[in-house]
Design a protein around this motif. Structure first.
Motif, PDB file in Angstrom:
ATOM      1  N   UNK A  55      33.990  34.462  30.265  1.00 18.67           N
ATOM      2  CA  UNK A  55      34.679  35.658  30.728  1.00 18.67           C
ATOM      3  C   UNK A  55      35.786  36.005  29.734  1.00 18.67           C
ATOM      4  N   UNK A  56      35.898  37.254  29.434  1.00 19.02           N
ATOM      5  CA  UNK A  56      36.966  37.719  28.527  1.00 19.02           C
ATOM      6  C   UNK A  56      37.863  38.687  29.276  1.00 19.02           C
ATOM      7  N   UNK A  57      39.158  38.575  29.029  1.00 19.86           N
ATOM      8  CA  UNK A  57      40.119  39.465  29.653  1.00 19.86           C
ATOM      9  C   UNK A  57      41.346  39.577  28.743  1.00 19.86           C
ATOM     10  N   UNK A 113      36.612  40.824  38.438  1.00 24.57           N
ATOM     11  CA  UNK A 113      38.005  41.247  38.388  1.00 24.57           C
ATOM     12  C   UNK A 113      38.889  40.226  39.091  1.00 24.57           C
ATOM     13  N   UNK A 114      40.154  40.238  38.777  1.00 24.10           N
ATOM     14  CA  UNK A 114      41.101  39.270  39.331  1.00 24.10           C
ATOM     15  C   UNK A 114      41.706  39.843  40.603  1.00 24.10           C
ATOM     16  N   UNK A 115      41.654  39.068  41.659  1.00 25.68           N
ATOM     17  CA  UNK A 115      42.244  39.465  42.935  1.00 25.68           C
ATOM     18  C   UNK A 115      43.642  38.861  43.004  1.00 25.68           C
ATOM     19  N   UNK A 116      44.635  39.723  43.089  1.00 21.33           N
ATOM     20  CA  UNK A 116      46.028  39.307  43.186  1.00 21.33           C
ATOM     21  C   UNK A 116      46.792  40.392  43.930  1.00 21.33           C
ATOM     22  N   UNK A 135      42.343  34.554  42.398  1.00 19.09           N
ATOM     23  CA  UNK A 135      40.973  34.127  42.140  1.00 19.09           C
ATOM     24  C   UNK A 135      40.201  35.291  41.521  1.00 19.09           C
ATOM     25  N   UNK A 136      39.062  34.968  40.974  1.00 21.05           N
ATOM     26  CA  UNK A 136      38.215  35.965  40.320  1.00 21.05           C
ATOM     27  C   UNK A 136      37.115  36.374  41.279  1.00 21.05           C
ATOM     28  N   UNK A 137      37.013  37.675  41.493  1.00 18.45           N
ATOM     29  CA  UNK A 137      36.003  38.220  42.400  1.00 18.45           C
ATOM     30  C   UNK A 137      34.768  38.623  41.599  1.00 18.45           C
ATOM     31  N   UNK A 138      33.608  38.239  42.104  1.00 15.88           N
ATOM     32  CA  UNK A 138      32.335  38.591  41.490  1.00 15.88           C
ATOM     33  C   UNK A 138      31.610  39.580  42.392  1.00 15.88           C
ATOM     34  N   UNK A 139      31.181  40.670  41.812  1.00 15.60           N
ATOM     35  CA  UNK A 139      30.373  41.666  42.517  1.00 15.60           C
ATOM     36  C   UNK A 139      28.998  41.717  41.863  1.00 15.60           C
ATOM     37  N   UNK A 153      37.588  42.996  34.555  1.00 16.46           N
ATOM     38  CA  UNK A 153      38.302  44.263  34.648  1.00 16.46           C
ATOM     39  C   UNK A 153      39.718  44.044  35.174  1.00 16.46           C
ATOM     40  N   UNK A 154      40.616  44.951  34.759  1.00 11.85           N
ATOM     41  CA  UNK A 154      42.002  44.870  35.246  1.00 11.85           C
ATOM     42  C   UNK A 154      42.134  45.371  36.674  1.00 11.85           C
ATOM     43  N   UNK A 155      41.265  46.292  37.079  1.00  5.28           N
ATOM     44  CA  UNK A 155      41.325  46.873  38.408  1.00  5.28           C
ATOM     45  C   UNK A 155      40.017  46.606  39.138  1.00  5.28           C
TER      46      UNK A 155
END
Length: 557
Positions: A55-57, A113-116, A135-139, A153-155
């Motif tokens: 994963x890249x961010x 995307x990151x859930x925060x 945590x990181x959300x996977x869709x 993604x940031x959002x």
């Protein structure tokens, strides 16, 4: 000395003699079993491990190796194993181990995307991560499985990848302020969201991707127009004052709205990834539907102040075109038959505004029709559309005195629309002439007379003030104050006097008798008066027949 047989046998008994041994000792059974079990556990662990993804961010805020989880619908499907910087130090690279049965989730359309905790226009989200950590959300998405590299993604995404609806692309020039998550409205009702906003540096344009959920996706057809909804749209132009307010959310942050212009049919629904133009406002979107037009040039000899691009071109109050450019080709050569310098203005005549179908517009026929109208006195003029803002528009009408005077001209390969000086420019020239006459008036004598009148008026006001003071003193005098009571007493006495000479009173009867006697005496005196009038000497002589006496002469001594 020789050995005895007994000594020889004893010596043989003290020597070690080899004996055959078993190939596998029982003592090795335990370590061998342990090694086999360990190898089996290693193999089982290796076989039960899920795929390793990358994963890249942009930054790893809130991400910790060994503790940050990857979840789908709040179910753990992976864990972050390592966090490190990229080789060029521009972003972070995260290695995460997924669950064994998660390979079907790792497709081309999957999103991370990151859930925060976040605070946005839709409220506060991600409060549950305050204690548990981000945590990181996977869709999961659609596409071929087997992908191992993803961008975080940031959002969070606006809608799931498998959500029912339609996704379309919008292209616009610079200047709009759309962001991911902005609403997409239809007649004030939110029907979708903006998913992505990117800037194309080479084309110098903005690329937006929006999602419109079902069942509102049927509203998007091939004749739909999209434009920016900027909260409050306040305009002061030639058409007057116009105020357009979208929804409260668009009022706070902007958004996109769409619709089908009244002049166009509803059209057919579109497929995903259809591209539309994003216009800055509704008028520009409507203007985009008039793609069949005639271009003419107005050579204006008067001022063009107040005339701007987008101003209407009207025929007796009906809009038939639009001003395209003010000025246009300013440095081009003027027609040879013109002595002065004119300002070129490019206008467009749009037959589609008159309800003409796009397929039925024959531009050559319309051009020939306008030539005939020019011969009949059709002329253009600039008129004021709004006295408050000074905005002007182009008015087209017939001038019978100009009929038959049309001479065809061209300016920079465009036909010249004949123009006449009328409207605001004509009024302005009249006002200028009036101001010139006013400037030529001798104002100083008038001002001197006005000063004298003001001095006289001031003296008169002083006299009036003194008169008012005297009148006030007169009113304050005790005798003036007692005047009403004296007047009332006099009226009472007069009333009593009038009651004393009533017909029933003695004084009235005596006065009546005296008047009768006076009348008889006057009748008796009438003969005497008549005789004296006829012969005045009757007063001295008894007989009127005697001669007049002669006076004696004076005696002489």
């Amino acid at each position: 000395m020789s050995e005895t047989p007994r000594e020889h046998d004893a010596r043989d008994m003290n020597r070690a003699k080899p004996s055959p041994q078993a190939r596998l000792s029982p003592i090795w059974i335990v370590p061998i079993v342990a090694i086999v079990i360990g190898l089996w556990l290693v193999y089982d662990n290796y076989r039960s491990r899920g795929p390793l993804i990358t994963l890249t961010m942009s930054n790893a805020e809130g991400i910790e190796a060994g503790s940050t989880l990857i979840k789908t619908r709040n179910v753990e499907v992976g864990r972050v194993e390592r966090v490190q910087l990229s080789d060029d130090l521009t972003h972070t690279v995260i290695s995460a181990r997924m669950a064994p049965d998660s390979d079907a989730m790792l497709t081309e359309g999957s999103r991370f995307w990151v859930v925060k905790p976040r605070i946005g226009r839709e409220g506060i989200s991600g409060l549950g991560t305050v204690l548990s950590g981000a945590f990181i959300q996977l869709q999961p998405g659609r596409g071929e499985p087997g992908v191992r590299e993803f961008a975080v993604s940031d959002q969070p995404p606006v809608a799931p990848a498998d959500a029912a609806g339609v996704r379309v692309n919008l292209i616009s020039q610079l200047g709009n302020s759309l962001r991911s998550g902005d609403p997409v409205t239809f007649q004030g009702y939110t029907v979708g969201r903006v998913e992505e906003v990117n800037f194309d540096a080479e084309a110098r344009r903005m690329d937006q991707r929006i999602f419109i959920e079902s069942p509102y996706d049927r509203l998007v057809t091939d004749t739909t127009r999209f434009w920016s909804a900027s909260g409050v749209d306040l305009r002061l132009d030639a058409d007057g004052i116009r105020v357009n307010v979208e929804s409260l959310e668009a009022l706070l942050g902007g958004g996109v709205t769409f619709g089908v212009p009244e002049d166009l049919p509803r059209g057919n629904p579109v497929a995903d990834d259809t591209t539309f133009n994003l216009y800055p406002d509704e008028d520009s979107a409507r203007q985009g539907t008039f793609n069949r037009y005639l271009e003419y040039v107005l050579l204006v000899e008067d001022t063009v102040r107040g005339l701007s691009r987008g101003a209407p071109v009207e025929f007796r109050g009906v809009r038939i075109g639009t001003v395209a450019a003010v000025p246009w080709q300013f440095t081009a050569s003027q027609p040879a038959n013109r002595d002065g310098f004119s300002i070129p203005v490019l206008i467009r005549i749009e037959p589609q505004r008159l309800g003409v179908d796009n397929q039925a517009v024959d531009l050559e026929e319309w051009e020939q029709r306008f030539r005939r109208l020019f011969d009949n006195g059709l002329r253009a003029s600039l008129k004021s559309g709004n006295l408050l803002t000074g905005a002007m528009f182009v008015d087209i009408n017939f001038h019978r005195d100009e009929a038959g005077n049309y001479v065809a001209e061209t300016f920079s390969d465009r036909a010249v629309f004949p123009i006449t000086s009328a409207g605001f420019a004509h009024i302005e020239s009249q006002v200028t002439s009036l101001l010139t006459k006013l400037n030529n008036l001798e104002v100083e004598p008038l001002l001197a007379g006005l000063d004298r009148n003001l001095a006289t008026s001031e003296a008169m006001l002083t006299e009036v003030r003194e008169l008012s003071t005297s009148l006030q003193a007169l009113l304050d005098d005790p005798g003036t104050r007692s005047l009403p009571s004296n007047l009332n007493a006099t009226l009472v006495a007069l009333q009593e006097t009038l009651e004393g000479i009533s017909p029933d009173s003695n004084a009235y009867r005596e006065l009546t008798g005296a008047a009768e006697r006076l009348e008889r005496m006057m009748r008796d005196l009438q003969p005497v008066t008549r005789t004296l009038n006829e012969n005045p000497r009757a007063l001295l002589f008894d007989s009127l027949d005697t001669d007049d006496p002669q006076p004696r002469a004076p005696r002489r001594n």
